[in-house]
Write a protein that holds these residues in place. Structure first.
Motif: not given
Ligand code: C2E
Ligand code: MG
Ligand code: MG
Ligand code: MG
Length: 275
Positions: A209-211
């Motif tokens: 997950n990039e976040q």
């Protein structure tokens, strides 16, 4: 009819409350018995440098084999121990056994000991730490106390005073489970921490997950600009460790690097160290 239903629910609710109160009372009684009969033991979990994979130290995790129940998680019994006051005797015991153990380890290894909020509200903690260091012969710079920010919600001024006095002994302080509390940044600003322990909840999605990755990156940058090393908790996969390495995380701890338990001294031989 509605009234009858309401009464029935209240009745269940009260019975639940009774049940819970009784369970907590029983657990408190068993905790006191364990205090008196040496009923606890300690597990050690390795902490390693991300860049070099070298062992930096071990965190001490309290274990309780409750008669008739088996292993109970400290997450479940520490709150009860705080409520019934047994935490003080338990905390003194953990510190003593941990420091005696660590005094026999090779010089660079540190020992990290968890301290509960209740202990942090009591001025006696300073004397306990000082006396334990003297008694065990452990050099103060090899002891680290881990405190969670939720444990500082009581009297902040007093907690700050206690932490400063303990730091003055040469002991270092880590903020545990960082990022999960209400005001992490405020806590970081107000308290003299030597290490940030990034909560393991950030690890679960850090590769996918990039976040999550962006948040981890931001906390690592924060640590760098404050000159405070960051240790990532709950590292379970080599993919997670790769991300941490790329992003410049200082230390890591988790099942990938070692499960809590007895120390495997073959690690020490690997490092070419002598006892
Ligand atoms: P903590 O200080 O954040 O300790 C880390 C917890 O994460 C430990 O749980 C450890 O077994 C677990 N863990 C380590 N690596 C991994 C991983 O890769 N994946 C997952 N899923 N979990 C991992 P444990 O031993 O059940 O302890 C829970 C909490 O109880 C500790 O959280 C700490 O807050 C408290 N605690 C433990 N020992 C003591 C103690 O001696 N005194 C006090 N006051 N609290 C303690
Ligand atoms: Mg901890
Ligand atoms: Mg933690
Ligand atoms: Mg925790």
């Amino acid at each position: 009819r509605a009234k009858a239903e309401f009464d029935r629910r209240i009745c269940y609710y009260e019975r639940d409350m009774d049940e819970q109160a009784r369970e907590r009372r029983d657990m408190a009684r068993d905790l006191w018995t364990a205090v008196e009969n040496d009923g606890f033991h300690l597990a050690y979990q390795v902490q390693k440098s991300v860049a070099t994979s070298e062992i930096t130290g071990y965190e001490v995790l309290l274990r309780w084999n409750r008669p008739g129940y088996g292993e109970v998680s400290p997450a479940d019994f520490i709150p009860v121990a705080e409520e019934c006051g047994a935490i003080n005797a338990i905390g003194v015991w953990v510190l003593k056994v941990a420091c005696l153990e660590a005094a026999s380890w090779p010089e660079p290894f540190k020992i990290a000991v968890n301290v509960s909020g209740l202990q942090l509200s009591q001025i006696e903690l300073i004397a306990t730490v000082r006396n334990t260091l003297l008694m065990s012969g452990l050099a103060p710079h090899r002891l680290e106390l881990e405190v969670t920010e939720t444990s500082i919600i009581g009297d902040k001024q007093r907690a700050l005073h206690i932490l400063r006095q303990i730091k003055a002994l040469g002991v270092s302080i880590a903020i545990d489970d960082f990022g999960t509390g209400y005001s992490s940044l405020e806590t970081l600003r107000a308290f003299p921490f030597d290490k940030i322990k990034l909560d393991r909840s950030f690890m679960s999605e850090v590769e996918s997950n990039e976040q999550s990755k962006a948040i981890v990156r931001a906390i690592l940058a924060l640590g760098r600009s404050l000159s405070v090393p960051v240790l990532a908790e709950g590292v379970e996969t080599s993919a997670q460790l790769d991300v941490l390495r790329k992003e410049g995380c200082t230390e890591a701890q988790g099942f990938l690097l070692g499960r809590p338990g007895a120390i495997d001294w073959s690690d020490r031989l690997e490092l070419g160290m002598r006892a």
